[in-house]
Design a protein around this motif. Sequence first.
Motif, PDB file in Angstrom:
ATOM      1  N   PHE A 171      84.017  46.675 -23.391  1.00  0.00           N
ATOM      2  CA  PHE A 171      84.436  48.062 -23.210  1.00  0.00           C
ATOM      3  C   PHE A 171      84.059  48.534 -21.817  1.00  0.00           C
ATOM      4  CE2 PHE A 171      83.635  52.717 -24.267  1.00  0.00           C
ATOM      5  CZ  PHE A 171      84.977  53.049 -24.255  1.00  0.00           C
ATOM      6  N   ARG A 172      85.016  49.101 -21.122  1.00  0.00           N
ATOM      7  CA  ARG A 172      84.799  49.488 -19.725  1.00  0.00           C
ATOM      8  C   ARG A 172      83.851  50.672 -19.570  1.00  0.00           C
ATOM      9  NH1 ARG A 172      90.579  52.495 -18.713  1.00  0.00           N
ATOM     10  NH2 ARG A 172      90.735  53.135 -20.871  1.00  0.00           N
ATOM     11  N   PHE A 173      83.737  51.511 -20.596  1.00  0.00           N
ATOM     12  CA  PHE A 173      82.849  52.676 -20.536  1.00  0.00           C
ATOM     13  C   PHE A 173      81.620  52.489 -21.435  1.00  0.00           C
ATOM     14  CE2 PHE A 173      87.096  54.688 -19.766  1.00  0.00           C
ATOM     15  CZ  PHE A 173      86.895  54.948 -18.425  1.00  0.00           C
ATOM     16  N   LYS A 174      81.125  51.273 -21.493  1.00  0.00           N
ATOM     17  CA  LYS A 174      79.995  50.957 -22.363  1.00  0.00           C
ATOM     18  C   LYS A 174      78.773  51.808 -22.011  1.00  0.00           C
ATOM     19  CE  LYS A 174      78.937  46.664 -22.223  1.00  0.00           C
ATOM     20  NZ  LYS A 174      78.515  45.261 -22.274  1.00  0.00           N
ATOM     21  N   THR A 175      78.514  51.974 -20.739  1.00  0.00           N
ATOM     22  CA  THR A 175      77.362  52.765 -20.287  1.00  0.00           C
ATOM     23  C   THR A 175      77.528  54.226 -20.684  1.00  0.00           C
ATOM     24  OG1 THR A 175      77.106  51.271 -18.418  1.00  0.00           O
ATOM     25  CG2 THR A 175      75.958  53.383 -18.297  1.00  0.00           C
TER      26      THR A 175
ATOM     27  N   LEU B 157      87.881  56.190 -28.029  1.00  0.00           N
ATOM     28  CA  LEU B 157      88.468  55.487 -26.895  1.00  0.00           C
ATOM     29  C   LEU B 157      88.147  53.990 -26.966  1.00  0.00           C
ATOM     30  CD1 LEU B 157      90.012  55.613 -24.210  1.00  0.00           C
ATOM     31  CD2 LEU B 157      87.821  56.073 -23.087  1.00  0.00           C
ATOM     32  N   LYS B 158      86.925  53.686 -27.363  1.00  0.00           N
ATOM     33  CA  LYS B 158      86.528  52.285 -27.505  1.00  0.00           C
ATOM     34  C   LYS B 158      87.377  51.604 -28.583  1.00  0.00           C
ATOM     35  CE  LYS B 158      82.773  49.227 -28.773  1.00  0.00           C
ATOM     36  NZ  LYS B 158      81.483  49.114 -29.419  1.00  0.00           N
TER      37      LYS B 158
ATOM     38  N   ASP C  46      94.002  47.705 -28.468  1.00  0.00           N
ATOM     39  CA  ASP C  46      94.922  47.215 -27.435  1.00  0.00           C
ATOM     40  C   ASP C  46      94.559  45.796 -27.011  1.00  0.00           C
ATOM     41  OD1 ASP C  46      96.319  49.582 -27.470  1.00  0.00           O
ATOM     42  OD2 ASP C  46      95.392  50.389 -25.640  1.00  0.00           O
ATOM     43  N   TYR C  47      93.268  45.540 -26.850  1.00  0.00           N
ATOM     44  CA  TYR C  47      92.804  44.210 -26.466  1.00  0.00           C
ATOM     45  C   TYR C  47      93.208  43.180 -27.520  1.00  0.00           C
ATOM     46  CZ  TYR C  47      89.588  40.348 -25.615  1.00  0.00           C
ATOM     47  OH  TYR C  47      89.057  39.106 -25.401  1.00  0.00           O
ATOM     48  N   THR C  48      93.021  43.541 -28.786  1.00  0.00           N
ATOM     49  CA  THR C  48      93.368  42.628 -29.876  1.00  0.00           C
ATOM     50  C   THR C  48      94.868  42.335 -29.886  1.00  0.00           C
ATOM     51  OG1 THR C  48      91.562  43.545 -31.190  1.00  0.00           O
ATOM     52  CG2 THR C  48      93.196  42.283 -32.374  1.00  0.00           C
ATOM     53  N   ILE C  49      95.675  43.374 -29.680  1.00  0.00           N
ATOM     54  CA  ILE C  49      97.128  43.187 -29.644  1.00  0.00           C
ATOM     55  C   ILE C  49      97.517  42.268 -28.489  1.00  0.00           C
ATOM     56  CG2 ILE C  49      99.312  44.395 -29.193  1.00  0.00           C
ATOM     57  CD1 ILE C  49      98.137  46.767 -30.805  1.00  0.00           C
ATOM     58  N   LYS C  50      96.935  42.488 -27.314  1.00  0.00           N
ATOM     59  CA  LYS C  50      97.236  41.652 -26.148  1.00  0.00           C
ATOM     60  C   LYS C  50      96.812  40.210 -26.398  1.00  0.00           C
ATOM     61  CE  LYS C  50      97.036  45.326 -22.717  1.00  0.00           C
ATOM     62  NZ  LYS C  50      96.264  45.946 -21.642  1.00  0.00           N
ATOM     63  N   GLN C  51      95.658  40.025 -27.029  1.00  0.00           N
ATOM     64  CA  GLN C  51      95.183  38.678 -27.330  1.00  0.00           C
ATOM     65  C   GLN C  51      96.138  37.983 -28.292  1.00  0.00           C
ATOM     66  OE1 GLN C  51      92.959  38.167 -24.745  1.00  0.00           O
ATOM     67  NE2 GLN C  51      92.067  36.804 -26.248  1.00  0.00           N
TER      68      GLN C  51
END
Length: 146
Positions: free
Chosen positions: A5-9, A114-115, A121-126
């Motif tokens: 996740f890009r906004f993990k922090t 958002l996560k 989206d990540y799962t769909i792309k994978q």
Amino acid sequence: MSFNFRFKTLLKVRKIKENIAQQAFSQVQRHRLNIQNLKDLKVTTRNETIRELTSRMKSGISALRMRQYHEYITFLEDSIKQLDKNLASVDKQLDMRRLEMLKAKKEHKAIERLKELDEKDYTIKQRKAEMRFIDEIAILRHGENL
């Protein structure tokens, strides 16, 4: 490759902020409960003192003793009024902390959502990438058989 996740922090920061807001709310809630318990104790003491004074008046009581009872009852009533003021103040503070906590929860929930969307989206792309890979393998095998 696993999902990152890009906004993990930011998610961690919002969670910490939510926890701090919950702790502040709980602390004010406990403070309010303590004041309410003290007020209840003072009201009970005042009522018992008035009953005791009434019973002693029936059997006879000196003027000095009567004045002492009156001063003590007045002191208890003043304390109760002060505790009522304190309760009103703490109630305002409690409402403020509740709003802060709800805002922090909402902010954390938004980043959490958002996560979830990013992960979906990540799962769909994978899956699409896997399907393309499987299609390529099938095409290569079909080409070999010709």
